[in-house]
Design a protein around this motif. Structure first.
Motif, PDB file in Angstrom:
ATOM      1  N   VAL A  43       8.854  -0.668  -4.175  1.00 21.43           N
ATOM      2  CA  VAL A  43      10.308  -0.819  -4.097  1.00 21.43           C
ATOM      3  C   VAL A  43      11.021   0.534  -4.151  1.00 21.43           C
ATOM      4  O   VAL A  43      11.985   0.777  -3.403  1.00 21.43           O
ATOM      5  N   VAL A  44      10.546   1.437  -5.011  1.00 24.25           N
ATOM      6  CA  VAL A  44      11.284   2.665  -5.298  1.00 24.25           C
ATOM      7  C   VAL A  44      10.724   3.872  -4.549  1.00 24.25           C
ATOM      8  O   VAL A  44      11.479   4.630  -3.934  1.00 24.25           O
ATOM      9  N   SER A  45       9.413   4.080  -4.604  1.00 23.74           N
ATOM     10  CA  SER A  45       8.819   5.328  -4.127  1.00 23.74           C
ATOM     11  C   SER A  45       8.767   5.379  -2.604  1.00 23.74           C
ATOM     12  O   SER A  45       8.521   4.371  -1.928  1.00 23.74           O
ATOM     13  N   LYS A  46       8.971   6.582  -2.048  1.00 29.05           N
ATOM     14  CA  LYS A  46       8.838   6.779  -0.608  1.00 29.05           C
ATOM     15  C   LYS A  46       7.378   6.951  -0.214  1.00 29.05           C
ATOM     16  O   LYS A  46       6.991   6.636   0.899  1.00 29.05           O
ATOM     17  N   PHE A  47       6.596   7.517  -1.098  1.00 30.28           N
ATOM     18  CA  PHE A  47       5.163   7.685  -0.842  1.00 30.28           C
ATOM     19  C   PHE A  47       4.401   6.581  -1.570  1.00 30.28           C
ATOM     20  O   PHE A  47       3.544   6.829  -2.414  1.00 30.28           O
ATOM     21  N   PHE A  48       4.756   5.355  -1.218  1.00 28.50           N
ATOM     22  CA  PHE A  48       4.236   4.216  -1.968  1.00 28.50           C
ATOM     23  C   PHE A  48       2.773   3.926  -1.669  1.00 28.50           C
ATOM     24  O   PHE A  48       2.079   3.324  -2.479  1.00 28.50           O
ATOM     25  N   PHE A  49       2.283   4.366  -0.501  1.00 27.82           N
ATOM     26  CA  PHE A  49       0.930   3.960  -0.117  1.00 27.82           C
ATOM     27  C   PHE A  49      -0.110   4.521  -1.072  1.00 27.82           C
ATOM     28  O   PHE A  49      -0.941   3.790  -1.613  1.00 27.82           O
ATOM     29  N   PHE A  50      -0.082   5.833  -1.292  1.00 28.06           N
ATOM     30  CA  PHE A  50      -1.114   6.465  -2.118  1.00 28.06           C
ATOM     31  C   PHE A  50      -0.961   6.083  -3.588  1.00 28.06           C
ATOM     32  O   PHE A  50      -1.955   5.871  -4.291  1.00 28.06           O
ATOM     33  N   ASP A  51       0.277   6.002  -4.040  1.00 32.05           N
ATOM     34  CA  ASP A  51       0.485   5.530  -5.413  1.00 32.05           C
ATOM     35  C   ASP A  51       0.030   4.084  -5.563  1.00 32.05           C
ATOM     36  O   ASP A  51      -0.569   3.705  -6.576  1.00 32.05           O
ATOM     37  N   GLY A  52       0.317   3.285  -4.532  1.00 33.58           N
ATOM     38  CA  GLY A  52      -0.103   1.882  -4.581  1.00 33.58           C
ATOM     39  C   GLY A  52      -1.617   1.732  -4.599  1.00 33.58           C
ATOM     40  O   GLY A  52      -2.162   0.894  -5.326  1.00 33.58           O
ATOM     41  N   VAL A  53      -2.313   2.557  -3.815  1.00 32.93           N
ATOM     42  CA  VAL A  53      -3.783   2.506  -3.796  1.00 32.93           C
ATOM     43  C   VAL A  53      -4.345   2.871  -5.165  1.00 32.93           C
ATOM     44  O   VAL A  53      -5.314   2.262  -5.640  1.00 32.93           O
TER      45      VAL A  53
END
Length: 253
Positions: A43-53
């Motif tokens: 929802v918040v982060s622009k670099f959500f992919f790597f943080d999500g992984v």
């Protein structure tokens, strides 16, 4: 000391199983915190992919550790994750729990997983899960060394499963000698007598019944197809007498 260790097996069964329940609860909290941070990261982060992984890996690893603690898929775990099987102690589990706790606490410095983003309730859940799982990681390290029976090769996991009957239920290696039992090192060796029984012998014996297959047999009496000198005759052609072979003449080449 062995008596002291054996006396701890009974209480160790209770203590270690209580710790196991606490491990499962702490790891479940890590799973909940990881997926909570995963949602906020999208929802918040622009670099959500790597943080999500990273959050997915943390949650899946916590779920895998829960399965090892519950005791399901024992054969698969023993073959593929031997350091988390019943034949190993709690060191690997403890180190992974500490890593999970540090990873969760480290994510609290990010904007997507801050107190304002997660809300006070979920933020408290996240920070509590990281602290608790790290604490029980340290507790598992102490429990591993406190309740194992090193002289018998019995791990703390085996004590947790069998209690005081662990020496009877666990196959203790017969290759543990007195010296290795005192030093704590396992010695895997073959009995010299068993080796001599299984390996072929190349020593010759003068007795006819004890002659080995590798020893040459010289015919001494004439038989059918054999000349008077003990030399075989094949299709009317007599093989040269072995007495004239250089090996029997004592010549050196």
């Amino acid at each position: 000391m062995p008596f002291f260790k054996s006396s701890l097996s009974g209480p160790g069964y209770v203590v270690l199983n209580v710790i196991r329940v606490c491990n499962i609860i702490a790891l479940l909290a890590i799973v909940a915190a990881s997926f909570c941070m995963l949602i906020k990261t999208f929802v918040v982060s622009k670099f959500f992919f790597f943080d999500g992984v990273s959050h997915v890996i943390t949650g899946c690893l916590a779920l895998a550790l829960i399965l090892t603690e519950i005791g399901v898929f024992r054969r698969y775990i023993a073959n593929n994750w031997p350091l988390l099987s019943i034949n190993s102690g709690f060191i690997t589990l403890a180190v992974l729990m500490i890593i999970l706790g540090v990873s969760v606490l480290g994510n609290l410095n990010k904007t997507a997983t801050s107190e304002n983003s997660l809300g006070r309730t979920f933020w408290q859940l996240t920070i509590a899960s990281g602290i608790v799982v790290s604490l029980f990681g340290v507790i598992n390290i102490f429990a591993n060394y406190a309740f194992r029976q090193k002289s018998l090769g019995i791990t703390a996991r085996q004590v947790r499963k069998y209690g005081s009957t662990a020496p009877q239920k666990v196959d203790v290696s017969p290759s543990l000698s007195v010296r290795t039992a005192k030093s704590g090192r396992r010695s895997f060796y073959l009995n010299r007598r068993s080796v001599s029984d299984t390996l072929p012998s190349y020593h010759t014996d003068n007795r006819p019944a004890a002659r080995n297959i590798s020893a040459p047999v010289m015919a001494t009496t004439p038989i059918k197809g054999v000349s008077d000198g003990g030399v075989p005759v094949i299709n009317g052609v007599q093989r040269p007498d072995l007495a004239h072979h250089p090996a029997y003449q004592g010549q050196n080449f």
